[in-house]
Design a protein around this motif. Structure first.
Motif, PDB file in Angstrom:
ATOM      1  N   VAL A   7      13.967  62.781  78.912  1.00 10.20           N
ATOM      2  CA  VAL A   7      13.166  63.923  78.131  1.00 10.20           C
ATOM      3  C   VAL A   7      11.610  64.338  78.907  1.00 10.20           C
ATOM      4  O   VAL A   7      10.712  63.293  79.088  1.00 10.20           O
ATOM      5  N   PRO A   8      11.469  65.352  79.451  1.00 11.63           N
ATOM      6  CA  PRO A   8      10.321  65.691  80.140  1.00 11.63           C
ATOM      7  C   PRO A   8       9.036  65.659  79.202  1.00 11.63           C
ATOM      8  O   PRO A   8       9.300  66.208  78.068  1.00 11.63           O
ATOM      9  N   THR A   9       7.896  65.224  79.456  1.00 11.92           N
ATOM     10  CA  THR A   9       6.674  65.566  78.728  1.00 11.92           C
ATOM     11  C   THR A   9       5.864  66.113  79.367  1.00 11.92           C
ATOM     12  O   THR A   9       5.802  66.299  80.665  1.00 11.92           O
ATOM     13  N   PRO A  10       4.655  66.932  78.957  1.00 10.00           N
ATOM     14  CA  PRO A  10       3.705  67.581  79.583  1.00 10.00           C
ATOM     15  C   PRO A  10       2.775  66.816  80.695  1.00 10.00           C
ATOM     16  O   PRO A  10       2.760  65.673  80.577  1.00 10.00           O
ATOM     17  N   ILE A  11       2.644  67.681  81.662  1.00 13.26           N
ATOM     18  CA  ILE A  11       2.030  66.995  82.709  1.00 13.26           C
ATOM     19  C   ILE A  11       0.255  67.055  82.512  1.00 13.26           C
ATOM     20  O   ILE A  11      -0.357  66.821  83.360  1.00 13.26           O
ATOM     21  N   GLY A  12      -0.004  67.727  81.428  1.00 16.80           N
ATOM     22  CA  GLY A  12      -1.268  68.012  81.033  1.00 16.80           C
ATOM     23  C   GLY A  12      -1.758  68.744  79.875  1.00 16.80           C
ATOM     24  O   GLY A  12      -2.055  67.925  78.947  1.00 16.80           O
ATOM     25  N   ASN A  13      -1.125  69.939  79.903  1.00 15.12           N
ATOM     26  CA  ASN A  13      -1.333  70.645  78.577  1.00 15.12           C
ATOM     27  C   ASN A  13      -0.313  70.459  77.544  1.00 15.12           C
ATOM     28  O   ASN A  13       0.965  70.525  77.670  1.00 15.12           O
ATOM     29  N   LEU A  14      -0.656  69.724  76.312  1.00 11.81           N
ATOM     30  CA  LEU A  14       0.521  69.225  75.302  1.00 11.81           C
ATOM     31  C   LEU A  14       1.416  70.592  74.822  1.00 11.81           C
ATOM     32  O   LEU A  14       2.293  70.160  74.469  1.00 11.81           O
ATOM     33  N   GLU A  15       0.761  71.713  74.955  1.00 10.81           N
ATOM     34  CA  GLU A  15       1.585  72.907  74.513  1.00 10.81           C
ATOM     35  C   GLU A  15       2.839  73.060  75.441  1.00 10.81           C
ATOM     36  O   GLU A  15       3.617  74.005  74.926  1.00 10.81           O
ATOM     37  N   SER A  81       8.510  59.630  80.974  1.00 12.87           N
ATOM     38  CA  SER A  81       7.287  58.932  81.636  1.00 12.87           C
ATOM     39  C   SER A  81       5.965  59.306  81.253  1.00 12.87           C
ATOM     40  O   SER A  81       5.943  60.030  80.364  1.00 12.87           O
ATOM     41  N   ASP A  82       5.170  58.796  81.816  1.00 15.45           N
ATOM     42  CA  ASP A  82       3.850  59.296  81.211  1.00 15.45           C
ATOM     43  C   ASP A  82       3.422  60.775  81.506  1.00 15.45           C
ATOM     44  O   ASP A  82       2.680  61.349  80.381  1.00 15.45           O
ATOM     45  N   ALA A  83       3.970  61.262  82.454  1.00 12.19           N
ATOM     46  CA  ALA A  83       3.967  62.982  82.402  1.00 12.19           C
ATOM     47  C   ALA A  83       5.015  63.419  83.353  1.00 12.19           C
ATOM     48  O   ALA A  83       5.384  62.765  84.562  1.00 12.19           O
ATOM     49  N   GLY A  84       5.489  64.506  82.906  1.00 16.05           N
ATOM     50  CA  GLY A  84       6.639  65.256  83.639  1.00 16.05           C
ATOM     51  C   GLY A  84       7.992  64.589  83.445  1.00 16.05           C
ATOM     52  O   GLY A  84       8.160  64.017  82.367  1.00 16.05           O
TER      53      GLY A  84
END
Length: 224
Positions: A7-15, A81-84
């Protein structure tokens, strides 16, 4: 039915998280997170209370077998992951390979990853490109740069801010001062910035203004 979701998660902007990603993270039995403290903030923001467990590059060799056993037992697990996107210069490959070998279903959701927007907004050719991620720190670095000096496709690299000028200086040495380059930092965040120009021009910019944040370097291929 057991399944591993990447599951990808935002690299900065939570939107930038998708509705589907939120749904999966709320409904799986377990979330594997690179850093539970970092991901905890994301989960809290979206009111996700699923159990979370640490899974990072320093322990993934040891935890893969236990995770496979849980999946074989019928659980559904999401890896973030932490981001991306997981497994792109982040943990995820070992677990995905183990699932494939054990005939466990794997599904990767589409979503945020840093190098795609950096490539698209670089202004450099993006019909053909190669993703190099982080260059070798010591052993093999010069060998890799010599090979890439002849690369005709656009090249994409990840780099830390304190190593950026050093890496760009090596690009100037191996690729030439006039090679076109684009450096994107803090993508999707408040201080997002992309600096484009020759390698020498971009070096001068960051020598005068030391960079901060996550960095993607896009380098034009050699013209033959």
């Amino acid at each position: 039915m057991s399944k591993l979701y990447l599951v990808p998660t935002p690299i900065g902007n939570l939107e930038d998280i998708t509705l589907r990603a939120i749904k999966i993270l709320k409904t799986v039995d377990l979330i594997l997170a690179e850093d539970t403290r970092t991901s905890g903030k994301l989960l809290k923001h979206f009111e996700i209370v699923t159990t979370m467990q640490s899974h990072h590059m320093h322990n993934e060799h040891k935890t893969v077998d236990r995770i496979i056993d849980r999946l074989k037992g019928g659980e559904t697990i999401a890896l973030i992951s932490d981001a991306g996107t997981p497994a792109i210069s982040d943990p995820g490959f070992l677990l995905t390979r183990a699932c494939v070998e054990q005939d466990i279903s794997v599904e990767c959701l589409p979503g945020a990853t840093a190098f795609v927007p950096a490539l698209v907004n670089s202004g450099l050719p993006n019909d053909k490109f190669i993703f190099e991620g982080f260059l070798p720190v010591k052993k093999g670095r010069q060998t890799r740069l010599k090979i890439l000096a002849e690369e005709t496709r656009t090249m994409i690299f990840y780099e830390s801010p304190h190593k950026l000028v050093k890496t760009l200086t090596q690009f100037a040495e191996y690729f030439g001062n006039e090679r076109r380059v684009s450096v994107s930092r803090e993508l999707t965040k408040l201080y997002e910035e992309t600096i484009r120009g020759t390698v020498q021009e971009v070096i001068q910019h960051f020598e005068n203004k030391p960079p901060k944040g996550e960095i993607v370097i896009v380098v034009g291929g050699i013209h033959k």
